[in-house]
Design an enzyme around this catalytic site. Structure first.
Site, PDB file in Angstrom:
ATOM      1  CD  GLU A  56       2.535  -8.030  -8.799  1.00 28.48           C
ATOM      2  OE1 GLU A  56       2.548  -7.365  -7.758  1.00 28.48           O
ATOM      3  OE2 GLU A  56       1.480  -8.460  -9.312  1.00 28.48           O
ATOM      4  CB  THR A  84      -3.475  -0.563 -16.454  1.00 27.94           C
ATOM      5  OG1 THR A  84      -3.950   0.718 -16.842  1.00 27.94           O
ATOM      6  CG2 THR A  84      -2.861  -0.484 -15.074  1.00 27.94           C
ATOM      7  CG  ASP A 161     -13.020   6.164 -14.304  1.00 24.89           C
ATOM      8  OD1 ASP A 161     -12.155   7.072 -14.338  1.00 24.89           O
ATOM      9  OD2 ASP A 161     -12.724   4.968 -14.402  1.00 24.89           O
ATOM     10  CG  ASP A 230      -3.339  -4.455  -7.405  1.00 26.51           C
ATOM     11  OD1 ASP A 230      -2.690  -3.400  -7.351  1.00 26.51           O
ATOM     12  OD2 ASP A 230      -3.751  -4.941  -8.471  1.00 26.51           O
TER      13      ASP A 230
END
Lengths: 364, 364
Positions: A56, A84, A161, A230
């Site tokens: 992006e 990531t 997690d 997101d």
């Protein structure tokens, strides 16, 4: 020359201030910039999706300064030992179009995301919030823990997690950090982590419509800081949580959040409040202690603008240790860009390329 | 670490090959990439306009590599000793989202624009073209002169610029270059410059609807390489030239050129051919010796993609002199981004930020 902040540079800057003070200062810059929301040229980010992730570009400008961030999101990267999310960005002068600063934003994005989360929570969470669940204990989680401890007064963290090694990593870092008064509990499920939590922060990275929180986990008065969802097809909350009658959803920039946020699961008529309205007092961040508030965070270009301006200021304040790169030519005659190359021609290269010839320059 | 090509780096790379060979190699890369046009994710560039100019981002991807360019255009910059156009860009790996190369593109944009102009002219100009008018003798003009000499066989250049110092600069550089067989004439007007020209290249920078070429200057068989008009409200050709019945207009990417090119002056129904169609043979670049052909060039992201891939290859071929920067973290545990900062905490900074505390880590 363009100012440059690489990984060594950001380590130096944050190391000097400490991350808590860095994030508090950055939150103040973000708050000031959201306070002049209408000054900014706003657009949904430009995204190119691929099977492995997304790349992006996030540009914005207030007419004086321009900034953009490059950021990727590739959930499978961690399996091969890569991050990531990586990012970098540029601050430029609108008057001349010249870039002023190129900076790493991988570390900075984690810092600014946590600063933004804490800033939003200050207007949205109950003022007596002390317990936070942290679901998703990866690269961003340490920063959220520090920011919420420092800026919100969180004194109990409940960690969970799917990857227990990630939770161990976070617990270990928190032990080393030794945050005053902080108690840390490692949990065996998300349901266990949210027990008694005033604030729930979700920070998972899976690129799909995941259900990290189910309706039964949400209780009146809770603030949900939903950070991990997101991009299109990447959400964390069960849609029924958004459908509660007592829910209030705050977003950064509505057109982008409709595409990328938790609210992508809802019709276009679903009511949301932009954070700038909360800051200006046009809308409350929380109307009552019993409301369920959700900060549907996706990250907006303005926050990176604030971060780059903040870094530029910090960089210039420490002139002796700063780095610069030769990204842009510095030449005497701007119409003679070619002169820059001509001066470096080795004799051999020149001869190969052009050889001898007859040249006649004739005034017309 | 990310590969880095700054001004010193591009001088070294182009200096080693010579600009003519560099541009010929680059044109081959651009041709190969336009040959697989449908592989690319295409979008009109993102532009933020201000009174002084424009700042743009130009991203694209073929699914394996991703690239973007940052570029500004500020016509008044030269008056203060700055470049009208500066640029830089990044090549990234789509699979991981990691940037591979950050490169200057100010010099490279001039090289790739000239390479693209020459590539288009090879399919569009009459094969017996030997005389070129160069109107606008600023930063890009030297590169066009070299590319058209080397790739098209241009042996007469007719120069004109409103700023006679710019023309003198170009003539001086051409004298030094000593291009085999090249004759250079400095003219007193655009009308004089186009006398007898087979090809007319317009390279002016004014941010307005200028009329550099009037209908009377255009004769059958001429090829017009219209480079300077490249944003809304910035054109160089009188609209009546486009309205000629014998005109053929080739553009790079139609949706972007409708906004930014000379054809912004024409209705949406005005017929144009995309360059990829010319390359594939689906449409001719020139149908007859008498046609007037116009390459309505605005610059497309694919050309910068080609340039960045080309630079990356050249950079890796010369491992001993290449530079790298620490733009992206290189860490053992990608879920422990915070560890990167923790290791640099000085004792003093740590104490200031956090002080002593009681921390209890409790397995849940």
């Amino acid at each position: 020359m363009v100012e440059y902040i690489g990984i060594e540079g950001i380590r130096r800057i944050v190391g000097r201030m400490g991350p808590a003070a860095f994030m508090e200062g950055l939150a103040a810059e973000i708050e000031a910039d959201y306070g002049r929301w209408n000054d900014f040229d706003k657009s949904a980010r430009h995204a190119i999706h691929s099977p492995g992730g997304v790349i992006e570009l996030m540009p914005t400008s207030d007419g004086r300064m321009y900034s953009f961030k490059y950021v990727n999101g590739h959930p499978r990267n961690t399996a091969r030992g890569l991050l990531t999310v990586t990012a970098f960005g540029v601050l430029a002068d609108v008057e001349t179009g010249y870039p002023l600063l190129l900076s790493e934003l991988t570390v900075t994005t984690a810092l600014r995301t946590a600063a933004m989360s804490a800033l939003a929570a200050k207007s949205m969470a109950r003022t007596d919030s002390h317990v936070m669940a942290l679901i998703g204990n990866g690269a961003q989680s340490d920063f959220q823990a520090i920011a919420f401890h420092h800026m919100l007064g969180i004194r109990q963290l409940r960690l969970y997690d799917l990857d227990s090694l990630a939770t161990e990593k976070l617990a270990r870092n928190l032990r080393t950090l030794n945050l005053p008064g902080m108690q840390v509990t490692c949990c065996r499920s998300a349901a266990e982590a949210v027990q008694g939590a005033d604030i729930v922060t979700t920070l998972t990275a899976d690129k799909r419509n995941a259900i990290v929180l189910t309706p039964g986990m949400v209780v009146p008065g809770m603030h949900i800081n939903a950070v991990g969802g997101d991009s299109p097809g990447k959400t964390e909350l069960h849609a029924d949580i958004l459908r509660r009658s007592d829910v209030r959803v705050v977003v950064e920039y509505e057109p982008q959040s409709r595409i990328e946020g938790e609210i992508q699961q809802m019709p276009a008529s679903f009511a949301v409040t932009e954070f700038a309205e909360v800051l200006s007092g046009a809308a409350p961040g929380r109307a009552s202690p019993a409301e369920v508030t959700i900060f549907d965070s996706v990250g907006f270009a303005l926050e990176d603008y604030s971060a780059l301006r903040y870094l530029h200021k910090l960089q210039l304040e420490n002139a002796q240790s700063r780095q610069q790169i030769d990204l842009i030519p510095d030449i005497d005659n701007p119409k003679n860009l070619f002169g820059l190359l001509a001066h470096t021609q080795s004799g051999a290269a020149r001869q190969n390329a052009w050889g001898p010839s007859q040249l006649a320059v004739t005034p017309g």
